[in-house]
Design an enzyme around this catalytic site. Sequence first.
Site, PDB file in Angstrom:
ATOM      1  N   LYS A 101       0.832  -1.209   0.000  1.00 29.65           N
ATOM      2  CA  LYS A 101       0.000   0.000   0.000  1.00 29.65           C
ATOM      3  C   LYS A 101       0.864   1.256   0.000  1.00 29.65           C
ATOM      4  O   LYS A 101       0.685   2.153  -0.836  1.00 29.65           O
ATOM      5  CB  LYS A 101      -0.929   0.021   1.209  1.00 29.65           C
ATOM      6  CG  LYS A 101      -1.916   1.184   1.197  1.00 29.65           C
ATOM      7  CD  LYS A 101      -2.573   1.416   2.539  1.00 29.65           C
ATOM      8  CE  LYS A 101      -1.696   2.315   3.396  1.00 29.65           C
ATOM      9  NZ  LYS A 101      -2.392   2.789   4.604  1.00 29.65           N
TER      10      LYS A 101
ATOM     11  N   ASP B 129      -6.440   0.620   0.540  1.00 33.55           N
ATOM     12  CA  ASP B 129      -6.532   0.972   1.963  1.00 33.55           C
ATOM     13  C   ASP B 129      -7.920   0.576   2.437  1.00 33.55           C
ATOM     14  O   ASP B 129      -8.644  -0.153   1.764  1.00 33.55           O
ATOM     15  CB  ASP B 129      -6.251   2.461   2.168  1.00 33.55           C
ATOM     16  CG  ASP B 129      -7.386   3.345   1.663  1.00 33.55           C
ATOM     17  OD1 ASP B 129      -8.220   2.859   0.858  1.00 33.55           O
ATOM     18  OD2 ASP B 129      -7.459   4.514   2.063  1.00 33.55           O
TER      19      ASP B 129
END
Length: 313
Positions: A211, A230
């Site tokens: 991420k 996310d």
Amino acid sequence: MPRGMVPRQPARGGRQDKVRVARTLLSAKFGQTQSVASKDARARRAAPASLPRAKSRGLSRDKASAVTPKKRKNSAGKAEVSAAKIKGYNPVAPERVAEILKRLDQMYPGVTCALTHASAWELVVATILSAQSTDVNVNRVTPELFRKYPTVAAFAALTPEQLEPDVRSTGFFRNKSKSVVGAAKKIVAEFGGEVPKDMEKLLTLPGVARKTANVVLGTWFKIAEGVVVDTHVHRISRRLELTTQDDPQKIEQDLMRIIPREKWILFSHQIIWHGRKLCMARKPKCADCALENICHAADKTWSTVDVHKNAKA
């Protein structure tokens, strides 16, 4: 009879003490030998065990099998159905995905990362600090933090304990301090003080997973190596039925297959903004959403279309 004593009352079913009612003067008058209640009890015991309860209530087997429960409804009042049972419905059809992207472009044109940063390193730090925190909270902390420690080398010269007071308000500050200081030391020692623009090298930094690496590569270097997943992207991609997975890496793979590569970076930012503005985890503002009539999420608060029971965060 002593005062306060109440004689025992017979049970309503007529089966008290498991005895049959004897002939009484009244029954003798009408030629009966036992109570009606006892007859009913004996008739029930004599009935075949396989006889369905519906028949004892006067319903035939066919009528009993025809009785169906009411359709389950969600909080928005719409009947829940399974997407798999809808003939011809494909939630990841190119036409539907293209329509979702078109509406996102209209709602959030040109949006970018909400984390305040002026360099790739500052974005690395801000993204690490944003875990289990909000961008608003991180943006309150980082201006003073970057004024106090303006370079990667300044962070590399610290110990985690020295950094902890500066990032305490972001939560999990001990682990975050170790990650930030560790990443700074590795960048100085192995990459000449410059944040690498390569996925494999970024993933070697402490505290940096896919991420964070996707955020840095996409936002700062404009390199589309993947899709940022996310909490907002995780939730909304499942609500929109773009994936059925729960693992972030599997969700990313699903999104990469159906979203054009040139849209990966912008799509992530748009979904994140959408999650903050309208499609919140609790009480999403469905009545204000431009995606409402092509969204079949089971946890919608308002809906003009049928909802699908498996389309939920």
